[in-house]
Design an enzyme around this catalytic site. Structure first.
Site, PDB file in Angstrom:
ATOM      1  N   LYS A 188       0.955  -1.178  -0.005  1.00  0.00           N
ATOM      2  CA  LYS A 188       0.035  -0.039   0.009  1.00  0.00           C
ATOM      3  C   LYS A 188       0.978   1.147  -0.072  1.00  0.00           C
ATOM      4  CE  LYS A 188      -4.417  -1.408   2.152  1.00  0.00           C
ATOM      5  NZ  LYS A 188      -5.083  -1.369   3.321  1.00  0.00           N
TER       6      LYS A 188
ATOM      7  N   ASN B  72      -6.758  -3.626  10.030  1.00  0.00           N
ATOM      8  CA  ASN B  72      -7.278  -2.150  10.550  1.00  0.00           C
ATOM      9  C   ASN B  72      -7.913  -2.336  12.074  1.00  0.00           C
ATOM     10  OD1 ASN B  72      -6.929  -0.994   8.190  1.00  0.00           O
ATOM     11  ND2 ASN B  72      -8.738  -1.907   7.384  1.00  0.00           N
TER      12      ASN B  72
ATOM     13  N   HIS C  31      -7.521   6.119  13.892  1.00  0.00           N
ATOM     14  CA  HIS C  31      -7.449   7.277  12.865  1.00  0.00           C
ATOM     15  C   HIS C  31      -8.047   8.400  13.325  1.00  0.00           C
ATOM     16  CE1 HIS C  31      -6.175   4.600   9.161  1.00  0.00           C
ATOM     17  NE2 HIS C  31      -4.829   5.263   9.964  1.00  0.00           N
TER      18      HIS C  31
END
Ligand SMILES: NC(=O)c1ccc[n+]([C@@H]2O[C@H](COP(=O)([O-])OP(=O)(O)OC[C@H]3O[C@@H](n4cnc5c(N)ncnc54)[C@H](O)[C@@H]3O)[C@@H](O)[C@H]2O)c1
Ligand SMILES: [Zn+2]
Length: 364
Positions: free
Chosen positions: A143, A246, A253
């Protein structure tokens, strides 16, 4: 040297982990392919040390290598900095077989990787991660991205590296807070995939914090093994286990965003986010009080925060709404079900999240 293979068919690659291996980078790159030119992209904080050493090693192996510097910090993850790297790549005469080599933390890897994914429609890419976070997590999996003013990592691509060269000796100069931040991602790997690994982190917490190279190399190799298996099973996060990575990042986040990316390091935010995920799992009968207590204890031993700092719950909720991982407005949570296993859940009502944030210390 420990070697971990990331199995992706024609895009497979090796992650080499060791102490004092930077000298060997050039020979390893030269063995990989025919390209004889390279652009080393180094974080400004390590350009004169590890960036120069990487360049020297490449030249020692017969490559022609130029060095470009990226200013330190998240603010460099922009299209503007990427454009500067295209200029440097053109100045250095790179062609489609030439290498872009990232030397630095996750910021450098993400920007240099995005430049590598797009320059001439993609050139081969090597990661030389110099933060623990980048060694255990960001440098593996392909990524790459830059930020948009409205959100992190919104402009990006999948572009696997051809090699990851993780020298734990480079961590000697890493500030202690950055080391702890990387350990949070290692805890995440344990929670989502491997209870034994989690136990090892607990036993070795003190030596890890002291910067012991052997202990750090074990953690880097252990985390990379876990991440490599997840990425191999679901390279582009298309419904498989990659989304499990995640864990802790939903609240994490949102917290980073609510603090304008200046209040907490990424790993610190993830530590708090994992505690939040554990609490939601507890409320659903998925996870036990004892496991939650162990998680909080381990994060504490690693010097990581487990409560929300002074920021309003409303701000965090606002940031949660913009979560990139949400589908049609519903946030997908990764919740632990036992040490080493997680599940996905999109049935969490905003009111419940609001109460949770307040109970974890957020301001009303
Ligand atoms: N691509 C992915 O899969 C992935 C995964 C996780 C995180 N990320 C991204 O990674 C970034 C965070 O990475 P990070 O925590 O490595 O931050 P970073 O790259 O900003 O590095 C942290 C700090 O350490 C300094 N530094 C780097 N190496 C050093 C060394 N050896 N000695 C002394 N100082 C050193 C840097 O200058 C910087 O100030 C975020 O932008 C995040 O989005 C990407
Ligand atoms: Zn992360």
């Amino acid at each position: 040297v420990r070697r971990v293979r990331v199995d992706l068919g024609p895009r497979s690659y090796t992650v080499a982990v060791g102490a004092g291996i930077l000298d060997g980078l050039g020979a390893a790159v030269a063995r990989l392919g025919p390209g004889r030119r390279a652009l080393v992209v180094a974080d400004a904080a390590v350009a004169a040390t590890y960036g120069a050493a990487a360049r020297q090693s490449l030249e020692g192996a017969g490559l022609t290598a130029a060095l470009a510097t990226l200013p330190s910090g998240e603010a460099s993850k922009t299209l503007g900095e990427t454009a500067r790297l295209y200029d440097a790549a053109l100045d250095a005469g790179l062609d489609r077989r030439s290498w872009i080599v990232a030397v630095g933390g996750g910021v450098t890897g993400d920007v240099a990787g995005f430049a590598a994914a797009t320059f001439l429609r993609g050139v081969p890419f090597v990661q030389v991660p110099t933060t623990l976070l980048a060694q255990v997590d960001a440098s593996v999996g392909g990524k790459v991205a830059v930020d948009h003013p409205r959100g992190k990592n919104l402009i990006g691509a999948f572009h696997q590296p051809s090699l990851v060269w993780a020298d734990v000796a480079t961590l000697d100069t890493l500030p202690a807070g950055e080391l702890r931040s990387g350990l949070a991602e290692a805890v995440k790997h344990g929670v989502l995939a491997d209870a034994g690994y989690l136990a090892m982190l607990r036993r070795r917490a003190a030596v890890l914090l002291a910067g012991d190279r052997e202990a750090l190399a074990r953690v880097v190799a252990g985390s990379v093994r876990i991440k490599a298996a997840v990425v191999a099973a679901d390279e582009r996060e298309e419904g498989g286990p990659r989304s499990h990575l995640n864990l802790g990042h939903t609240v994490g986040h949102a917290l980073e965003a609510a603090l304008d990316f200046g209040g907490l390091r990424h790993g610190e935010a993830v530590a708090i986010g994992m505690v939040a995920a554990g609490r939601l799992a507890l409320g659903r009968g998925l996870w036990s009080e004892a496991w939650q207590a162990e998680l909080v204890d381990l994060l504490g031993r690693l010097g990581l925060p487990t409560a929300i700092p002074a920021v309003s719950a409303a701000r965090i909720m606002g940031a949660l709404k913009l979560d990139k991982k949400s589908r049609e407005g519903r946030v997908r949570w990764v919740l632990p079900v036992r040490p080493g296993a997680v599940t996905l859940c999109d049935a969490v009502e905003p009111a419940e999240v609001g109460r949770l944030l307040l109970s974890m210390g957020a301001l009303p």
